[in-house]
Structure formats: C-alpha cells, structure tokens
Scaffold this active site. Structure first.
Site, PDB file in Angstrom:
ATOM      1  CG  HIS A  60      -0.429   0.066   2.540  1.00 34.11           C
ATOM      2  ND1 HIS A  60      -0.163   1.262   3.178  1.00 34.11           N
ATOM      3  CD2 HIS A  60      -0.102  -0.898   3.432  1.00 34.11           C
ATOM      4  CE1 HIS A  60       0.298   1.024   4.391  1.00 34.11           C
ATOM      5  NE2 HIS A  60       0.346  -0.282   4.567  1.00 34.11           N
ATOM      6  CG  ASP A 166       2.762   0.456   7.785  1.00 38.43           C
ATOM      7  OD1 ASP A 166       2.443  -0.131   6.734  1.00 38.43           O
ATOM      8  OD2 ASP A 166       2.040   0.472   8.792  1.00 38.43           O
ATOM      9  CD  GLU A 195      -2.946  -1.348   5.483  1.00 37.41           C
ATOM     10  OE1 GLU A 195      -2.851  -2.395   6.143  1.00 37.41           O
ATOM     11  OE2 GLU A 195      -2.591  -0.235   5.937  1.00 37.41           O
ATOM     12  CD  GLU A 196      -1.539   2.423   7.588  1.00 31.13           C
ATOM     13  OE1 GLU A 196      -2.227   1.960   8.517  1.00 31.13           O
ATOM     14  OE2 GLU A 196      -0.352   2.110   7.407  1.00 31.13           O
ATOM     15  CG  HIS A 306       0.964   3.212  12.262  1.00 30.62           C
ATOM     16  ND1 HIS A 306      -0.379   2.979  12.383  1.00 30.62           N
ATOM     17  CD2 HIS A 306       1.350   2.555  11.139  1.00 30.62           C
ATOM     18  CE1 HIS A 306      -0.793   2.216  11.387  1.00 30.62           C
ATOM     19  NE2 HIS A 306       0.255   1.940  10.628  1.00 30.62           N
TER      20      HIS A 306
END
Length: 339
Positions: A60, A166, A195-196, A306
């Site tokens: 992603h 990420d 995606e998140e 994150h």
C-alpha cells in the site's frame, strides 16, 4: 532500491497521488500494462515466462498522518488523525500543510496542573504555523487539508530511518522486483490506496485481475524496544522477513504460508514468524473478495511504525527482497496453487 525517495514523498490515505506518480514514472518502462483504477490503485502487469497462472503482489502507498479539522481564533489549527496515529508520538514534531510549515505544540510541562501530565487528547492539541489570527490562517489553510510530518530519510551504519516505511518499504520491494527481470508467471503488481483507513484499495482489486494467489508485502511492527517485555514482541530487527500465520480477521491459507516458509528454509534465508496477531493487512480483503483468493503476508520488521520516524535494518530489507525474488521471479509461489 527506492526507499529513500518513497519515504520522503507525501501520501496520507486518500492523497496518494504523489507516490503513485513517482512509481508510474519509474516503472513504466518495465510494465507490459499499467492502469489506475477508480479508487486510485496503480496496477502493473508484468508478463511471465508462463501464463497459465496469475500472481498478485501488493503493497500500500498510503501513510498515516493528520487532517485539519478546525481553525482556531488565535490562528492555530486543530487536527485529527488519519489512520492509526497516537498523539503521544506527535507532540513537538514539525509538520507541513501544503507549503505552510508548523509545529505540533502543547502546554509546557512546568505549566501543567497535577495529573495533567498524562497524554492529551487530539482536541487539546494545536498546530502553530505563525498565523496572527483565524482570518490569516483561513487564507492559507482549509479544513480537510492534509498535515504531513517533514522527516527526512537517513542511512546510518546498518539502519535506515525515515517516515512512512509502512508501507513504502513494501512499495520499494515491489519496484525492485518489477525492475529485476521477467517473473515466472504473469504477475500483477498492485500499489494500493487507503490501507490505513479500512483496506479500501484492496477491496476492489481481485475482481479486476482474478489472481490465483496473492502475497502482500508489508512493513510490520518490531517489539524489541525497552518499553516492552519480550513476550510481547511481534518481530525482532535483524532476524529477517516476518511471515504471518494469522492476523485480525484472517488465518493465512496454510498452503501459501507453508510455501513462503519452505522457500526461505530451502534458500537459507533467515526468517521469523510474526508472533502477535493484532492488526490486519490487505491479505484479509483478498481472502474475502470475489472467490476468496489464497493470500499470504511477508513483512519487513520495523521499529516505531505509525510515527514521525521509523527504523529498519538494511539486511532485513534485502533478505525480504531475496525471498520475494524466489517466490515471484523464480516461481516458487507455484507450490501454493490450488488445483
């Protein structure tokens, strides 16, 4: 490797255009077909030596971040998270809203009352950009504008550090694969959006490309930090790619899981299991979409995902790439076919 450039690009969920354009410009010469679907996923077909089966490899493009939700009378900005972002990692950090730069501020510790030193709620935090008042701020910033961290990529010794690993780590792996030659089977490289914020991009991919098997390349949390007891560690830096056997909402198809593990063992690639099952990936959507595509997950361990800055070992990245080259380019993924 494209990790540095990808890391420094802006691409919060719903605003992945800059990342998508970078990938398109660098991968166009390697693609047999390339298209962007209605939700913004970038899909690239690379024809293989055989075409009787079709492989889907995904990562992603989006990162976690913030969005402006309030312009205060004093010219500061109220923000809310986009994706899983903890306020505790944001305080005091520099940010950017378009061409406007600011800092996330909070009351100094010596001005706080007793018991006020616990971490603040999002509603209590302000972004200061130097505006005199609400009118001046409103001339430069709008509600709904994205708020990005301004972290720069660094390479020191055995480590990479930067933002958005990420899943720009996974995107970089896919780009390395695409530019490394001909895969064993027709392969769709999917660079996914959002995606998140709920696995939105992956929910529409399977029906477009109808793969026989899928592998998601992720960047996952490492638990080997002083704050956590060892039994709570998910992965460990330096132990190679992490292979997922189950995560939230999905038990990985045993045939795919075993294929990944056996490929690593046969090649002498050090790997590890992701020991915690919290969190989810786009494999969940692939397995629940259309006819239920068998999907696996291979991840690069990474500390402090994150957050404004993450840490990754170089050897973990390169060992993950080596494993994916065997699965996709050499065709070891064929062991996961369902007849």
């Amino acid at each position: 490797m494209y990790l540095k450039e990808l890391s420094e690009l802006s691409g919060i969920s719903g605003d992945e255009g800059e990342v998508r354009d970078f990938i398109k410009s660098h991968m166009a010469s390697y693609a047999d077909e390339m298209w962007v679907d209605n939700v913004g996923n970038l899909l690239i077909l690379k024809k293989g030596r055989e075409s009787d089966k079709k492989v889907l490899i995904a990562a992603h493009m989006d990162e976690v971040g913030m969005m402006v939700v309030r312009i205060n009378e004093d010219g500061t900005l109220g923000v809310a998270p986009v994706g899983g972002l903890d306020m505790r990692v944001c305080l005091g950090k520099r940010v950017r809203i378009g061409d406007v730069h600011g800092v996330i501020g909070y009351k100094a510790i010596h001005l706080q009352k007793k018991m006020e030193d616990k971490f603040p709620a999002w509603r209590d935090v302000k972004v200061f950009c130097g505006f005199k008042n609400k009118d001046e701020a409103a001339e430069n910033v709008k509600l709904g504008d994205y708020v990005y961290f301004t972290t720069t990529f660094e390479e020191k010794g055995e480590y990479f550090s930067g933002k958005a690993f990420d899943d720009r780590g996974g995107c970089s792996i896919l780009m390395d694969l695409l530019s490394s030659g001909e895969p064993a089977y027709d392969t769709i490289f999917a660079f996914l959006v959002q995606e998140e914020t709920g696995l939105r991009g992956s929910s529409v991919v399977v029906e477009q490309v109808k793969p026989d098997v899928a592998i998601v390349v992720e960047t996952t949390t490492a638990g080997d930090v002083p704050e956590l007891e060892e039994y709570r560690w998910a992965t460990h830096l330096g132990d190679g790619p992490a292979v997922t056997f189950a995560h939230r909402g999905y038990v990985v198809d045993p045939r795919v899981f075993q294929t990944i593990v056996e490929t690593a063992e046969k090649a002498g690639i050090r790997y590890q299991y992701k020991r915690r099952t919290a969190g989810g990936t786009d494999a969940f959507r692939f397995a629940r979409s259309a006819y239920g595509v068998p999907a696996g997950v291979v991840s690069i361990p990474c500390r402090y995902i994150h957050s404004p800055v993450s840490l990754m070992r170089k050897d973990d990245y390169h060992e993950t790439l080596k494993l994916m080259q065997l699965l996709v380019m050499k065709g070891e993924v064929k062991k996961a076919w369902r007849n």
